[in-house]
Design a protein around this motif. Structure first.
Motif, PDB file in Angstrom:
ATOM      1  N   ASN A   5       0.812  -1.228   0.000  1.00 13.67           N
ATOM      2  CA  ASN A   5       0.000   0.000   0.000  1.00 13.67           C
ATOM      3  C   ASN A   5       0.840   1.271   0.000  1.00 13.67           C
ATOM      4  O   ASN A   5       0.282   2.365  -0.013  1.00 13.67           O
ATOM      5  CB  ASN A   5      -0.904   0.035   1.243  1.00 13.67           C
ATOM      6  N   ARG A   6       2.160   1.137   0.032  1.00 19.26           N
ATOM      7  CA  ARG A   6       2.992   2.328   0.249  1.00 19.26           C
ATOM      8  C   ARG A   6       2.758   3.407  -0.812  1.00 19.26           C
ATOM      9  O   ARG A   6       2.661   4.609  -0.468  1.00 19.26           O
ATOM     10  CB  ARG A   6       4.472   1.953   0.301  1.00 19.26           C
ATOM     11  N   ILE A   7       2.648   3.022  -2.069  1.00 17.86           N
ATOM     12  CA  ILE A   7       2.423   4.029  -3.124  1.00 17.86           C
ATOM     13  C   ILE A   7       1.089   4.749  -2.888  1.00 17.86           C
ATOM     14  O   ILE A   7       1.006   5.981  -2.993  1.00 17.86           O
ATOM     15  CB  ILE A   7       2.443   3.360  -4.517  1.00 17.86           C
ATOM     16  N   THR A   8       0.053   3.971  -2.550  1.00 12.06           N
ATOM     17  CA  THR A   8      -1.263   4.566  -2.278  1.00 12.06           C
ATOM     18  C   THR A   8      -1.212   5.456  -1.043  1.00 12.06           C
ATOM     19  O   THR A   8      -1.781   6.565  -1.037  1.00 12.06           O
ATOM     20  CB  THR A   8      -2.317   3.461  -2.072  1.00 12.06           C
ATOM     21  N   ASP A   9      -0.543   4.984   0.003  1.00  9.55           N
ATOM     22  CA  ASP A   9      -0.434   5.774   1.240  1.00  9.55           C
ATOM     23  C   ASP A   9       0.254   7.112   0.973  1.00  9.55           C
ATOM     24  O   ASP A   9      -0.153   8.158   1.488  1.00  9.55           O
ATOM     25  CB  ASP A   9       0.349   4.996   2.299  1.00  9.55           C
ATOM     26  N   LYS A  10       1.315   7.079   0.161  1.00 10.67           N
ATOM     27  CA  LYS A  10       2.044   8.319  -0.165  1.00 10.67           C
ATOM     28  C   LYS A  10       1.159   9.277  -0.963  1.00 10.67           C
ATOM     29  O   LYS A  10       1.180  10.485  -0.756  1.00 10.67           O
ATOM     30  CB  LYS A  10       3.306   7.981  -0.955  1.00 10.67           C
ATOM     31  N   LYS A  11       0.382   8.695  -1.849  1.00  8.94           N
ATOM     32  CA  LYS A  11      -0.497   9.525  -2.675  1.00  8.94           C
ATOM     33  C   LYS A  11      -1.599  10.173  -1.842  1.00  8.94           C
ATOM     34  O   LYS A  11      -1.908  11.362  -2.007  1.00  8.94           O
ATOM     35  CB  LYS A  11      -1.110   8.668  -3.783  1.00  8.94           C
ATOM     36  N   LEU A  12      -2.200   9.376  -0.939  1.00  5.47           N
ATOM     37  CA  LEU A  12      -3.308   9.875  -0.114  1.00  5.47           C
ATOM     38  C   LEU A  12      -2.826  10.549   1.169  1.00  5.47           C
ATOM     39  O   LEU A  12      -3.618  11.143   1.904  1.00  5.47           O
ATOM     40  CB  LEU A  12      -4.263   8.722   0.227  1.00  5.47           C
ATOM     41  N   LYS A  13      -1.510  10.379   1.476  1.00  2.00           N
ATOM     42  CA  LYS A  13      -0.892  10.979   2.663  1.00  2.00           C
ATOM     43  C   LYS A  13      -1.524  10.480   3.971  1.00  2.00           C
ATOM     44  O   LYS A  13      -1.640  11.230   4.952  1.00  2.00           O
ATOM     45  CB  LYS A  13      -0.956  12.514   2.595  1.00  2.00           C
ATOM     46  N   THR A  14      -1.911   9.218   3.960  1.00  3.49           N
ATOM     47  CA  THR A  14      -2.472   8.604   5.174  1.00  3.49           C
ATOM     48  C   THR A  14      -2.303   7.086   5.100  1.00  3.49           C
ATOM     49  O   THR A  14      -2.086   6.537   4.006  1.00  3.49           O
ATOM     50  CB  THR A  14      -3.959   8.965   5.339  1.00  3.49           C
ATOM     51  N   THR A  15      -2.384   6.416   6.236  1.00  5.63           N
ATOM     52  CA  THR A  15      -2.222   4.964   6.307  1.00  5.63           C
ATOM     53  C   THR A  15      -3.567   4.290   6.040  1.00  5.63           C
ATOM     54  O   THR A  15      -4.510   4.452   6.816  1.00  5.63           O
ATOM     55  CB  THR A  15      -1.686   4.552   7.692  1.00  5.63           C
ATOM     56  N   CYS A  16      -3.629   3.545   4.947  1.00  7.32           N
ATOM     57  CA  CYS A  16      -4.917   3.006   4.491  1.00  7.32           C
ATOM     58  C   CYS A  16      -5.264   1.638   5.066  1.00  7.32           C
ATOM     59  O   CYS A  16      -6.401   1.183   4.911  1.00  7.32           O
ATOM     60  CB  CYS A  16      -4.926   2.920   2.955  1.00  7.32           C
ATOM     61  N   ALA A  17      -4.306   0.957   5.684  1.00  2.00           N
ATOM     62  CA  ALA A  17      -4.576  -0.384   6.210  1.00  2.00           C
ATOM     63  C   ALA A  17      -4.154  -0.468   7.665  1.00  2.00           C
ATOM     64  O   ALA A  17      -3.141   0.107   8.068  1.00  2.00           O
ATOM     65  CB  ALA A  17      -3.840  -1.446   5.396  1.00  2.00           C
ATOM     66  N   GLY A  18      -4.962  -1.185   8.462  1.00  2.00           N
ATOM     67  CA  GLY A  18      -4.613  -1.378   9.870  1.00  2.00           C
ATOM     68  C   GLY A  18      -5.850  -1.439  10.737  1.00  2.00           C
ATOM     69  O   GLY A  18      -6.979  -1.173  10.285  1.00  2.00           O
ATOM     70  N   PRO A  19      -5.690  -1.782  12.017  1.00  2.00           N
ATOM     71  CA  PRO A  19      -6.839  -1.909  12.926  1.00  2.00           C
ATOM     72  C   PRO A  19      -7.577  -0.601  13.203  1.00  2.00           C
ATOM     73  O   PRO A  19      -8.681  -0.625  13.767  1.00  2.00           O
ATOM     74  CB  PRO A  19      -6.219  -2.477  14.210  1.00  2.00           C
ATOM     75  N   HIS A  20      -6.995   0.521  12.790  1.00  4.60           N
ATOM     76  CA  HIS A  20      -7.709   1.792  12.935  1.00  4.60           C
ATOM     77  C   HIS A  20      -8.853   1.906  11.920  1.00  4.60           C
ATOM     78  O   HIS A  20      -9.587   2.898  11.914  1.00  4.60           O
ATOM     79  CB  HIS A  20      -6.752   2.985  12.759  1.00  4.60           C
ATOM     80  N   ARG A  21      -9.007   0.850  11.086  1.00  4.18           N
ATOM     81  CA  ARG A  21     -10.110   0.813  10.127  1.00  4.18           C
ATOM     82  C   ARG A  21     -10.980  -0.443  10.307  1.00  4.18           C
ATOM     83  O   ARG A  21     -11.716  -0.826   9.405  1.00  4.18           O
ATOM     84  CB  ARG A  21      -9.564   0.883   8.696  1.00  4.18           C
ATOM     85  N   ASP A  22     -10.886  -1.072  11.476  1.00  3.38           N
ATOM     86  CA  ASP A  22     -11.680  -2.275  11.765  1.00  3.38           C
ATOM     87  C   ASP A  22     -13.160  -1.947  11.917  1.00  3.38           C
ATOM     88  O   ASP A  22     -13.560  -0.790  12.063  1.00  3.38           O
ATOM     89  CB  ASP A  22     -11.203  -2.935  13.065  1.00  3.38           C
ATOM     90  N   ASP A  23     -13.980  -2.994  11.919  1.00  2.48           N
ATOM     91  CA  ASP A  23     -15.425  -2.832  12.122  1.00  2.48           C
ATOM     92  C   ASP A  23     -15.996  -4.095  12.774  1.00  2.48           C
ATOM     93  O   ASP A  23     -15.303  -5.112  12.900  1.00  2.48           O
ATOM     94  CB  ASP A  23     -16.127  -2.570  10.781  1.00  2.48           C
ATOM     95  N   ILE A  24     -17.239  -3.996  13.228  1.00  2.00           N
ATOM     96  CA  ILE A  24     -17.974  -5.149  13.758  1.00  2.00           C
ATOM     97  C   ILE A  24     -19.256  -5.289  12.947  1.00  2.00           C
ATOM     98  O   ILE A  24     -19.952  -4.297  12.707  1.00  2.00           O
ATOM     99  CB  ILE A  24     -18.362  -4.966  15.242  1.00  2.00           C
ATOM    100  N   ASN A  25     -19.562  -6.509  12.545  1.00  2.00           N
ATOM    101  CA  ASN A  25     -20.810  -6.792  11.842  1.00  2.00           C
ATOM    102  C   ASN A  25     -21.806  -7.410  12.819  1.00  2.00           C
ATOM    103  O   ASN A  25     -21.429  -8.168  13.706  1.00  2.00           O
ATOM    104  CB  ASN A  25     -20.561  -7.758  10.680  1.00  2.00           C
ATOM    105  N   PHE A  26     -23.078  -7.058  12.666  1.00  2.00           N
ATOM    106  CA  PHE A  26     -24.150  -7.608  13.486  1.00  2.00           C
ATOM    107  C   PHE A  26     -25.095  -8.382  12.567  1.00  2.00           C
ATOM    108  O   PHE A  26     -25.744  -7.791  11.699  1.00  2.00           O
ATOM    109  CB  PHE A  26     -24.923  -6.492  14.203  1.00  2.00           C
ATOM    110  N   LEU A  27     -25.143  -9.688  12.766  1.00  2.00           N
ATOM    111  CA  LEU A  27     -25.950 -10.546  11.903  1.00  2.00           C
ATOM    112  C   LEU A  27     -27.129 -11.124  12.677  1.00  2.00           C
ATOM    113  O   LEU A  27     -26.949 -11.716  13.739  1.00  2.00           O
ATOM    114  CB  LEU A  27     -25.105 -11.693  11.353  1.00  2.00           C
TER     115      LEU A  27
END
Length: 361
Positions: free
Chosen positions: A241-263
């Protein structure tokens, strides 16, 4: 675990306040905007170091003052604790436990376990992922001190990495230093992912039966942890993701983007559930949370209910109240009719009017 009393000085709309609590059910009633929620918020802040509203310290200090004090007296496993918190507008807060100052706020976690339930929590399912991540972090921080350390370190590293990504546009020669931040981000991030996975697994054991009872056995609720990235692939993903991260100037992958699903019966109720299903699931989540705390710390948490009853129909009100009669509870509401009508046992009643609290029994 019992909260015996609280003292406030220059906190929100309270100049000075001392309240003693019953180990059973405590009712704080009065019109809106009188200061009922402020008392529950102060209990929560003194227990977790966080405001459930996300407020900053300077916002919780009385507008005419520069400092505020909260003092909480607690009995846990027959051991008394006194927590003193000193909020300041322009300086870091001070915290002391039994008169001894602590260096890190994280040292406070685990002394008082509280479960906070407000009308906003009823929307945890239909709101965005950040609300659900906040739920994960707040609950895990109360139960696991190692999680607190890893979360604090992860957020620090993430902040520095994102700062560097923004600087690379002007200083491309700094790109090699990204490797250092990546190693640390992976180290702490993997720990967060594994803790969250285990927490959701434990919560599932309780929430399924709780929701079945609330729905009259008609529905089955399952929580599904949705990590943004698998722990084993985190390092590789950051590299890809490094090229994308540099372009967007932010970290695109990691637990700071986790979620919970309710089924419910296999259907994602975040998108396709009715409001009634979402609210019942949120209620199930809170009741399951109480049981999980009991399992982990071998003591019931203190339950803070902030004007939730007005948001629930009579059936769900009764289910909630009947499920908490064995733990210390603080409830805010605008009137006492719900308790009188349901003949629910109340141990202490306080009336709150413009920052003045009067005991009525």
């Amino acid at each position: 675990m019992i909260i015996e009393s609280i003292e406030l000085k220059n906190y929100r709309n309270y100049i000075e306040l001392h309240m003693d609590f019953s180990p059973g059910t405590n009712i704080l009633y009065g019109d809106n905007a009188q200061g009922k929620t402020n008392i529950l918020e102060a209990v929560y802040v003194c227990s977790t170091t966080k405001s459930h509203r996300g407020s900053k310290d300077r916002e919780m200090i009385h507008f005419e003052e520069d400092e505020s004090h909260i003092k909480l007296k607690v009995i846990k496993s027959d051991v008394p604790y006194r927590i003193d918190m000193h909020l300041k507008k322009n300086k870091p807060r001070g915290i002391a436990i039994n008169g001894i100052p602590i260096r890190r706020a994280s040292e406070l976690f685990g002394i008082v376990n509280v479960v906070f339930f407000s009308p906003e929590d009823l929307n945890i399912i239909k709101n965005g992922p950040s609300e659900r991540r906040r739920f994960l972090d707040l609950e895990l921080c109360q139960l696991n001190k190692l999680y607190v350390h890893n979360l604090v370190q992860y957020n620090k590293v993430l902040l520095q990495r994102n700062k560097l990504l923004k600087e690379l546009y002007f200083r491309p020669e700094y790109e090699e230093t990204l490797d250092i931040w990546d190693l640390q981000l992976v180290q702490y991030g993997k720990e967060l992912i594994e803790c969250r996975k285990e927490f959701i697994s434990q919560l599932n054991e309780t929430v399924k039966s709780t929701h079945s009872q609330l729905s009259g056995g008609k529905e089955e609720l399952i929580l599904e942890y949705e990590p943004n990235i698998d722990a084993a692939c985190f390092e590789e993903k950051l590299s890809l993701n490094r090229i994308t991260d540099k372009k967007l100037k932010t970290t695109c992958a990691g637990p700071h983007r986790d979620d919970i699903n309710f089924l419910i019966d296999g259907v994602d109720i975040r998108k396709f559930g009715s409001q009634g299903q979402q609210r019942t699931a949120a209620l199930s989540l809170k009741l399951a949370e109480i049981d999980l705390v009991k399992q982990v710390v071998r003591d019931y948490p203190v339950l803070l209910l902030d004007d939730v009853l007005s948001e629930l129909d009579r059936g769900r009100q009764q289910q909630l109240l009947s499920g908490i009669d064995h733990i210390q509870t603080m409830i805010t509401c605008t009137g006492l009719d719900d308790f009188v009508n349901h003949r629910f046992p109340v141990d202490k009643v306080y009336k709150v009017v413009r920052g003045t609290v009067t005991a009525e029994n």
